[in-house]
Design an enzyme around this catalytic site. Sequence first.
Site, short mmCIF file in Angstrom:
data_model
loop_
_atom_site.label_atom_id
_atom_site.label_comp_id
_atom_site.label_asym_id
_atom_site.label_seq_id
_atom_site.Cartn_x
_atom_site.Cartn_y
_atom_site.Cartn_z
CB CYS A 69 -0.99 -0.01 1.16
SG CYS A 69 -0.25 -0.06 2.81
CG HIS A 122 -4.35 -0.42 3.95
ND1 HIS A 122 -3.54 -1.27 3.23
CD2 HIS A 122 -5.28 0.06 3.08
CE1 HIS A 122 -3.97 -1.32 1.98
NE2 HIS A 122 -5.02 -0.52 1.86
CG HIS A 134 -6.68 0.45 -1.25
ND1 HIS A 134 -6.66 -0.63 -0.41
CD2 HIS A 134 -7.92 0.43 -1.82
CE1 HIS A 134 -7.81 -1.27 -0.46
NE2 HIS A 134 -8.60 -0.64 -1.30
#
EC number: 3.4.-.-
Length: 161
Positions: A69, A122, A134
Site C-alpha cells: 500500500c 494501511h 489502494h
Amino acid sequence: MKVYKSFLIATASLFLFACSSFQNDDYAMNYKGQIGEPIMAIAMLSEQQHEWAGTPYVLGGVSRRGVDCSGFVQKTFFDRFNLRLPRSTVEQANYGKHVRKEDIQTGDLIFFKTGRGPNGYHVGIYVKEDKFLHASTRGGVVYSSMNNPYWSKAFWQVRRI
C-alpha cells in the site's frame, strides 16, 4: 519561362520545409498533474489505477510484479504528481497536514488501522465520492469504498500533502 518555374518551385519548397514541424525530444513535455486540481488529479489517479490493475499485493514491493500500500502511494505521487513521499505507512502517516474526515479532498491520503502487516496500518489515496485507490491484500490495486463496513471501522486519519 523555365527559369521562372524553377524559381517558383524552389520558393515553394523553401516555404514548405520552413513551415514544417519537427519533434525535438529536448522540448517534449511530460505533463505531471497538480494534486490541487481535482479534475486533473482524478484523471491521473484513474490512469495510474488502469496501469496498475492486476498488480498483486506484495509486502515491501514497489513494482508491477507486486506492490504494497505505501509503495503504491509513494509511486503514484511521484509518477503522477512529481511529489516524493516517504516509503513506509508510518512515515506517510506523519507527513503533510492532518485534515478532518469531513474536509477530505481528492488526493488526500487516507489511513486505516487494520491490525495487519508489520505495523497494522494501511494507506490509500482518496479519489471522490467516498472512493479511494489502494493496493489491497485481496485484490491488488483497486478502488474501495470508505463506506464498506471494514474500512469504515478501521478508519484512522486523513493527511493532505
